[in-house]
Design a protein around this motif. Structure first.
Motif, PDB file in Angstrom:
ATOM      1  N   ARG A   1       0.837  -1.202   0.000  1.00  0.00           N
ATOM      2  CA  ARG A   1       0.000   0.000   0.000  1.00  0.00           C
ATOM      3  C   ARG A   1       0.869   1.247   0.000  1.00  0.00           C
ATOM      4  O   ARG A   1       0.587   2.227  -0.702  1.00  0.00           O
ATOM      5  N   LEU A   2       1.938   1.209   0.783  1.00  0.00           N
ATOM      6  CA  LEU A   2       2.854   2.354   0.820  1.00  0.00           C
ATOM      7  C   LEU A   2       3.545   2.522  -0.531  1.00  0.00           C
ATOM      8  O   LEU A   2       3.713   3.646  -1.019  1.00  0.00           O
ATOM      9  N   SER A   3       3.927   1.410  -1.156  1.00  0.00           N
ATOM     10  CA  SER A   3       4.576   1.483  -2.463  1.00  0.00           C
ATOM     11  C   SER A   3       3.629   2.069  -3.506  1.00  0.00           C
ATOM     12  O   SER A   3       4.045   2.850  -4.375  1.00  0.00           O
ATOM     13  N   LEU A   4       2.352   1.698  -3.426  1.00  0.00           N
ATOM     14  CA  LEU A   4       1.379   2.250  -4.366  1.00  0.00           C
ATOM     15  C   LEU A   4       1.198   3.745  -4.145  1.00  0.00           C
ATOM     16  O   LEU A   4       1.052   4.516  -5.106  1.00  0.00           O
ATOM     17  N   LEU A   5       1.223   4.167  -2.899  1.00  0.00           N
ATOM     18  CA  LEU A   5       1.137   5.598  -2.610  1.00  0.00           C
ATOM     19  C   LEU A   5       2.364   6.323  -3.168  1.00  0.00           C
ATOM     20  O   LEU A   5       2.242   7.407  -3.755  1.00  0.00           O
ATOM     21  N   LYS A   6       3.540   5.738  -3.012  1.00  0.00           N
ATOM     22  CA  LYS A   6       4.763   6.331  -3.580  1.00  0.00           C
ATOM     23  C   LYS A   6       4.617   6.461  -5.095  1.00  0.00           C
ATOM     24  O   LYS A   6       4.993   7.485  -5.680  1.00  0.00           O
ATOM     25  N   LEU A   7       4.101   5.405  -5.718  1.00  0.00           N
ATOM     26  CA  LEU A   7       3.944   5.420  -7.172  1.00  0.00           C
ATOM     27  C   LEU A   7       2.996   6.533  -7.595  1.00  0.00           C
ATOM     28  O   LEU A   7       3.205   7.186  -8.628  1.00  0.00           O
ATOM     29  N   SER A   8       1.984   6.780  -6.796  1.00  0.00           N
ATOM     30  CA  SER A   8       1.012   7.833  -7.134  1.00  0.00           C
ATOM     31  C   SER A   8       1.641   9.217  -7.067  1.00  0.00           C
ATOM     32  O   SER A   8       1.094  10.171  -7.630  1.00  0.00           O
ATOM     33  N   LEU A   9       2.760   9.346  -6.371  1.00  0.00           N
ATOM     34  CA  LEU A   9       3.431  10.638  -6.237  1.00  0.00           C
ATOM     35  C   LEU A   9       4.391  10.923  -7.392  1.00  0.00           C
ATOM     36  O   LEU A   9       4.938  12.019  -7.482  1.00  0.00           O
ATOM     37  N   VAL A  10       4.581   9.937  -8.280  1.00  0.00           N
ATOM     38  CA  VAL A  10       5.474  10.128  -9.431  1.00  0.00           C
ATOM     39  C   VAL A  10       4.733  10.949 -10.489  1.00  0.00           C
ATOM     40  O   VAL A  10       3.646  10.578 -10.938  1.00  0.00           O
ATOM     41  N   GLU A  11       5.332  12.041 -10.881  1.00  0.00           N
ATOM     42  CA  GLU A  11       4.691  12.927 -11.855  1.00  0.00           C
ATOM     43  C   GLU A  11       4.601  12.261 -13.219  1.00  0.00           C
ATOM     44  O   GLU A  11       5.540  11.609 -13.675  1.00  0.00           O
ATOM     45  N   GLY A  12       3.451  12.420 -13.859  1.00  0.00           N
ATOM     46  CA  GLY A  12       3.272  11.905 -15.209  1.00  0.00           C
ATOM     47  C   GLY A  12       2.606  10.549 -15.290  1.00  0.00           C
ATOM     48  O   GLY A  12       2.432  10.009 -16.383  1.00  0.00           O
ATOM     49  N   LEU A  13       2.212   9.985 -14.138  1.00  0.00           N
ATOM     50  CA  LEU A  13       1.553   8.678 -14.136  1.00  0.00           C
ATOM     51  C   LEU A  13       0.062   8.838 -13.887  1.00  0.00           C
ATOM     52  O   LEU A  13      -0.347   9.315 -12.830  1.00  0.00           O
ATOM     53  N   GLY A  14      -0.741   8.429 -14.845  1.00  0.00           N
ATOM     54  CA  GLY A  14      -2.185   8.403 -14.667  1.00  0.00           C
ATOM     55  C   GLY A  14      -2.648   6.982 -14.451  1.00  0.00           C
ATOM     56  O   GLY A  14      -1.843   6.037 -14.423  1.00  0.00           O
ATOM     57  N   PRO A  15      -3.959   6.774 -14.305  1.00  0.00           N
ATOM     58  CA  PRO A  15      -4.476   5.436 -13.981  1.00  0.00           C
ATOM     59  C   PRO A  15      -4.185   4.375 -15.035  1.00  0.00           C
ATOM     60  O   PRO A  15      -3.929   3.226 -14.699  1.00  0.00           O
ATOM     61  N   ILE A  16      -4.210   4.748 -16.319  1.00  0.00           N
ATOM     62  CA  ILE A  16      -3.966   3.753 -17.363  1.00  0.00           C
ATOM     63  C   ILE A  16      -2.508   3.312 -17.348  1.00  0.00           C
ATOM     64  O   ILE A  16      -2.201   2.111 -17.444  1.00  0.00           O
ATOM     65  N   ARG A  17      -1.597   4.255 -17.195  1.00  0.00           N
ATOM     66  CA  ARG A  17      -0.175   3.903 -17.129  1.00  0.00           C
ATOM     67  C   ARG A  17       0.142   3.100 -15.872  1.00  0.00           C
ATOM     68  O   ARG A  17       0.914   2.139 -15.924  1.00  0.00           O
ATOM     69  N   VAL A  18      -0.442   3.480 -14.750  1.00  0.00           N
ATOM     70  CA  VAL A  18      -0.207   2.738 -13.508  1.00  0.00           C
ATOM     71  C   VAL A  18      -0.695   1.305 -13.660  1.00  0.00           C
ATOM     72  O   VAL A  18      -0.011   0.345 -13.278  1.00  0.00           O
ATOM     73  N   ARG A  19      -1.871   1.133 -14.254  1.00  0.00           N
ATOM     74  CA  ARG A  19      -2.404  -0.226 -14.437  1.00  0.00           C
ATOM     75  C   ARG A  19      -1.486  -1.038 -15.336  1.00  0.00           C
ATOM     76  O   ARG A  19      -1.225  -2.222 -15.062  1.00  0.00           O
ATOM     77  N   ALA A  20      -0.986  -0.437 -16.420  1.00  0.00           N
ATOM     78  CA  ALA A  20      -0.073  -1.154 -17.315  1.00  0.00           C
ATOM     79  C   ALA A  20       1.197  -1.569 -16.587  1.00  0.00           C
ATOM     80  O   ALA A  20       1.707  -2.683 -16.773  1.00  0.00           O
ATOM     81  N   LEU A  21       1.713  -0.687 -15.751  1.00  0.00           N
ATOM     82  CA  LEU A  21       2.929  -1.004 -14.988  1.00  0.00           C
ATOM     83  C   LEU A  21       2.676  -2.135 -13.996  1.00  0.00           C
ATOM     84  O   LEU A  21       3.503  -3.040 -13.836  1.00  0.00           O
ATOM     85  N   LEU A  22       1.540  -2.078 -13.308  1.00  0.00           N
ATOM     86  CA  LEU A  22       1.233  -3.119 -12.332  1.00  0.00           C
ATOM     87  C   LEU A  22       1.034  -4.469 -13.014  1.00  0.00           C
ATOM     88  O   LEU A  22       1.443  -5.511 -12.476  1.00  0.00           O
ATOM     89  N   GLU A  23       0.431  -4.469 -14.179  1.00  0.00           N
ATOM     90  CA  GLU A  23       0.249  -5.720 -14.922  1.00  0.00           C
ATOM     91  C   GLU A  23       1.594  -6.285 -15.374  1.00  0.00           C
ATOM     92  O   GLU A  23       1.801  -7.502 -15.378  1.00  0.00           O
ATOM     93  N   ARG A  24       2.515  -5.396 -15.734  1.00  0.00           N
ATOM     94  CA  ARG A  24       3.836  -5.844 -16.210  1.00  0.00           C
ATOM     95  C   ARG A  24       4.720  -6.344 -15.076  1.00  0.00           C
ATOM     96  O   ARG A  24       5.387  -7.381 -15.200  1.00  0.00           O
ATOM     97  N   PHE A  25       4.715  -5.660 -13.927  1.00  0.00           N
ATOM     98  CA  PHE A  25       5.655  -5.988 -12.858  1.00  0.00           C
ATOM     99  C   PHE A  25       5.011  -6.666 -11.649  1.00  0.00           C
ATOM    100  O   PHE A  25       5.715  -7.096 -10.738  1.00  0.00           O
ATOM    101  N   GLY A  26       3.705  -6.773 -11.641  1.00  0.00           N
ATOM    102  CA  GLY A  26       3.042  -7.562 -10.621  1.00  0.00           C
ATOM    103  C   GLY A  26       2.721  -6.864  -9.322  1.00  0.00           C
ATOM    104  O   GLY A  26       1.868  -7.322  -8.562  1.00  0.00           O
ATOM    105  N   SER A  27       3.396  -5.775  -9.038  1.00  0.00           N
ATOM    106  CA  SER A  27       3.162  -5.045  -7.790  1.00  0.00           C
ATOM    107  C   SER A  27       3.748  -3.652  -7.908  1.00  0.00           C
ATOM    108  O   SER A  27       4.599  -3.382  -8.775  1.00  0.00           O
ATOM    109  N   ALA A  28       3.297  -2.759  -7.024  1.00  0.00           N
ATOM    110  CA  ALA A  28       3.856  -1.405  -7.008  1.00  0.00           C
ATOM    111  C   ALA A  28       5.327  -1.444  -6.608  1.00  0.00           C
ATOM    112  O   ALA A  28       6.150  -0.688  -7.147  1.00  0.00           O
ATOM    113  N   ARG A  29       5.650  -2.302  -5.684  1.00  0.00           N
ATOM    114  CA  ARG A  29       7.059  -2.433  -5.279  1.00  0.00           C
ATOM    115  C   ARG A  29       7.913  -2.894  -6.463  1.00  0.00           C
ATOM    116  O   ARG A  29       9.034  -2.426  -6.665  1.00  0.00           O
TER     117      ARG A  29
END
Length: 370
Positions: free
Chosen positions: A6-34
């Protein structure tokens, strides 16, 4: 989901330039926010939509201290993280391709909130528009439906207040952060909503209501709802943006007719011309939603013991017998019948063509008897 993720996902949300579609693509590729935060720049750039600038921002994120500080402040303000997969996360949103994987919330989401109708319209509402929004919201909320809107001036505020006035539930989806309620004159209304529903936002908690966030917010309003009702809106307005999202999400789009020539009626009248459902009173909305036992917060009811009509094949009989007159969502119907989606779709279409089954908002089906 564990606290570290949960903390890693919050960190990811603080990265500039990431919207929901990009975040979802990243999570699908790497399996987790960490996994995303520890990936190499080259690996990140292999994900569609992730360019060198965003990849660099992820690799060089320094958000640990910011995230911990933000969590402490959120706790103090009564703001929680709402993450896809949480028990409280609304099921209808989880089905969206641009699902908001991380939102913030004040208040609560309850199972009954799956029966929701959005009422949206102009900030510069006329007396007629206010009266219609109030009547619809009061009568729908009194029947157990949750009213969803955007906390804006005009129609939104009227709809929220009307639901609260009859002891109903209402959800407000903000374009600003939950620590920066907008408009400021709705702070007291927001507090009342927290006690009888929820405030939701995809924006940072102190985020200002900048223009580009409103269309993103609108997809959540429609996504939460079985149907949306446009009461008043100009020809180019946020309410029509919500209607477009609703169409993309397979939600019912309804509109209250207005006076020809009135700028505030151009939006709903245009929707009606394009095939939206006509709303002259609450029964029109209920008819569009289909038969659901809202008073008892039931998604389905026990099917009546009625013999299947003659001439049905095996799959059609199985579907018809599994359905009740009160309606059932396609996902549950597939689970009960153990049919593949492709098989069920063909059989349901044949049942509809024979007048034995009717399809309603939210991808629900019900028997037609008699």
């Amino acid at each position: 989901m564990g606290d570290d993720e949960r903390l890693s996902l919050l960190k990811l949300s603080l990265v500039e330039g990431l919207g929901p579609i990009r975040v979802r693509a990243l999570l699908e590729r790497f399996g987790s926010a960490r996994g995303v935060l520890t990936a190499s720049r080259d690996a990140l750039r292999s994900v569609p939509g992730i360019g060198p600038k965003v990849a660099k921002a992820i690799v060089h994120h320094d958000s640990e201290e910011r995230a911990q500080s933000l969590l402490a402040r959120m706790s103090k303000l009564g703001i929680r993280m709402l993450i896809e997969g949480d028990r409280e996360f609304p099921d209808p949103l989880a089905q969206l391709p641009d699902c908001p994987g991380l939102m913030t919330i004040r208040g609560t989401i309850e199972p009954a909130d799956r029966f929701a109708v959005a009422i949206v319209g102009s900030r510069r509402a006329t007396a007629y528009g206010r009266r219609m929004a109030e009547t619809l919201a009061r009568e729908l909320a009194s029947r157990g439906l949750t009213i969803v809107s955007g906390l804006a001036r005009g129609i939104d505020g009227v709809a929220h207040r009307a639901a609260l006035d009859v002891g109903g539930r209402t959800i407000a989806v903000l374009a600003s952060g939950l620590a920066n309620i907008y408009p400021p004159e709705h702070v007291e209304l927001a507090q009342a909503i927290i006690e009888r529903g929820a405030l939701l936002s995809e924006a940072p908690i102190d985020g200002a209501p900048i223009g580009q966030l409103f269309p993103q917010r609108n997809r959540i309003i429609s996504g939460l709802s079985l149907a949306i009702v446009v009461v008043e809106a100009a020809a180019r307005s946020g309410a029509l943006s919500t209607a477009r999202h609703a169409l993309d999400q397979n939600r019912e789009v309804l509109a209250v007719p207005g006076r020809v020539g009135d700028p505030m009626s151009e939006g709903p009248n245009l929707l009606l011309k394009q095939g939206a459902g006509l709303v002259m009173g609450v029964q029109d909305v209920l008819d569009a939603l289909g038969p659901v036992d809202l008073a008892n917060e039931q998604t389905t009811a026990t099917s009546a013991v009625v013999e299947a009509p003659p001439g049905l094949n095996g799959n059609e009989t199985k579907l018809w017998e599994s359905l009740g007159q009160e309606g059932m969502e396609l996902e549950l119907l597939l689970e009960r019948t153990e049919l593949r989606a492709s098989e069920a779709s063909v059989s349901l279409l044949m049942l509809e063509m024979r007048g034995l089954v009717r399809r309603f908002a939210g991808n629900r089906y019900a028997r037609v008897i008699g």
